[in-house]
Write an enzyme that holds these catalytic residues in place. Structure first.
Site: not given
Ligand code: NDP
Length: 451
Positions: A41, A440
């Site tokens: 699958t 950041h």
């Protein structure tokens, strides 16, 4: 005549392949039997082609934002036929690779459908030939046949597609109705929406993704609606009338005309034709019951992956398969941990979670949890001011100060939650996240700066 092996693996999907190759690496004589394509699958009609379609569908969203970055397009066209064809080529490549990997690892591949003729014997019926022409025996048999999509028991059900069919289409019609509110429904609704198909999603309950953190699921609902998906809740499917390409979907409260219907109403173990009862294996609720060793009630017969009564996710099946072979052929005592299994839905926006939802945490530790969360517009959408917001959430158990749930909706959430799940596995406390320096500007930094 019976060919004799140490281990027969039924099913060459992710779990079966992992178990077979690991067992062979320890010197076991291993046979693997597959009636369909090697890869199962995940590789052939699930995770891999789905993710490729997701990547394809994202371009639609990038294009929407492009003008805010000064990028102008004209004459943009979605060639869905080309996308589907390229995805199939990649699946073909992976299928061949997996066959080569099996051969290199010394596992013998038998093509055909296996059927129990006793607790230690399997007969193989060739896919194109009803006649059973081979019988194998082994001391140990591992059932790793996976699952298949459920087609609802309604009038006109044969007119709809299940997820397997979505990868076989030459192209998609302009308008599709999706039935269901789970993983596959949300993922395909987002894929089709991203490549320009008009999508209506019919959900029988009041919310998407039952079992996920409710706030996250509601946020997904808003995001999907914002993308233009027509979501209808409390809508039950009664039947389908018409013919292929021109259908009417009848529900408890409306009728919808459409050219295509996708049923995404769950999956069930693929036990058909296995004659598992001939071996005396106990099946409960159509799932094979296994113990912590993945052993069924019959010694020597084991099961892993989607055919069992456990979590239906590829990495779980792979881990079960490898641990199974490690225990059996290398005397290792590893076990799969079913705690803190991360999960993601590759919808738009994408959502991912590890640990307890707020609702589960509240029930398990009433009055003993603290929620930290942050909702914001991601920087990537700040110029366009379009697109859904990110929601990031930490659930902390007050007494131990440990983070017991970590959830996110927004871009890259699956990648971010995968890394966060390592820290939860190690028992991270909120103060550990707080001590971690932010990187950041990122989305993930929100998890270490939440107050
Ligand atoms: P899910 O169990 O996730 O969702 C099934 C959905 O169909 C639910 O919304 C359910 O509603 C609804 N439903 C069930 N029966 C009916 C019915 N008769 N009529 C209308 N709606 C119905 O199943 P999926 O098929 O989406 O996926 C199967 C499994 O495959 C997943 O649970 C997951 O384990 C795995 N998967 C994982 C993916 C990933 O990791 N990203 C991607 C795809 C699949 P209700 O909630 O009311 O029961």
């Amino acid at each position: 005549m019976k060919d004799s092996f140490d281990l027969i693996v039924l099913g060459a999907g992710s779990g079966g392949l992992a178990a077979a190759k690991r067992a062979a690496s320890y010197g076991a004589k291993v046979a693997i039997i597959e009636g369909d394509r090697v890869g199962g699958t995940c590789v052939i009609r699930g995770c891999v082609p789905k993710k490729l379609l997701v990547y394809g569908s994202l371009y639609g969203h990038y294009l929407e934002n492009a003008s805010s970055y000064g990028v102008q397009f004209s004459g943009v066209k979605f060639d869905t036929g080309k996308l589907l064809s390229n995805v199939r080529k990649e699946v073909d490549r992976l299928n061949k690779l997996h066959i080569q990997f099996l051969s290199k690892s010394g596992v013998e591949l038998f093509t055909g459908w296996g059927r129990f003729t006793g607790p230690n014997s399997i007969s193989i019926r060739k896919s194109d030939d009803k006649q059973e022409n081979l019988e194998l025996s082994a001391k140990h048999i591992l059932v790793a046949v996976g699952g298949q999509p459920i087609r609802p028991d309604i009038k006109g059900a044969s007119l709809g597609w299940v997820s397997d069919d979505m990868f076989l289409q030459q192209t998609y019609p302009e308008k599709v109705i999706i039935i269901g509110g789970g993983f596959i429904a949300c993922e395909f609704a987002s894929i089709l929406n991203g490549i320009g198909v008009e999508v209506t999603q019919l959900v029988r309950g009041p919310e998407l993704l039952r079992g996920f953190d409710l706030e996250l699921a509601r946020s997904l609902k808003e995001g999907m609606k914002g993308n233009g998906i027509d979501l209808r809740f409390n809508t039950s499917l009664l039947g389908i009338e018409g013919k292929n390409g021109d259908m009417t979907v009848i529900t408890n409260n409306n009728k919808y005309n459409t050219a295509g219907v996708l049923f995404a109403v769950g999956r069930k173990p693929y036990l058909k034709g296995l004659d598992i009862d001939k071996a005396g294996v106990r099946v409960m609720d159509n799932k094979i019951e296994v113990d912590q060793f993945n052993m069924t009630n019959i010694p020597g017969i084991y099961a892993i992956g989607d055919v069992t009564n456990r979590i239906n996710l590829t990495p779980v099946a792979i881990s079960e398969g490898r641990n199974f072979s490690d225990r059996l052929y290398a005397n290792k005592d590893g076990f799969v941990s079913y705690q803190l299994v991360p999960k993601a839905v590759f919808s738009q926006p994408e959502i991912a979670s590890v640990g307890l939802s707020e609702e589960e945490a509240f029930n398990k530790f009433p009055g003993q949890i603290k929620i930290y969360k942050s909702t914001f517009r991601p920087m990537s959408n700040s110029l366009s001011q379009k697109g859904g917001k990110c929601l990031m959430k930490l659930i902390v158990e007050i007494k131990s100060e440990k983070i017991i749930g970590c959830h996110m909706i927004g871009e890259h959430s699956a990648e971010i939650i995968q890394m966060a799940s390592i820290s939860l596995m190690m028992g991270a406390k909120k103060e550990d996240f707080d001590k971690t320096m932010a990187l950041h500007p990122t989305l993930a930094e929100e998890f270490v700066t939440m107050k």
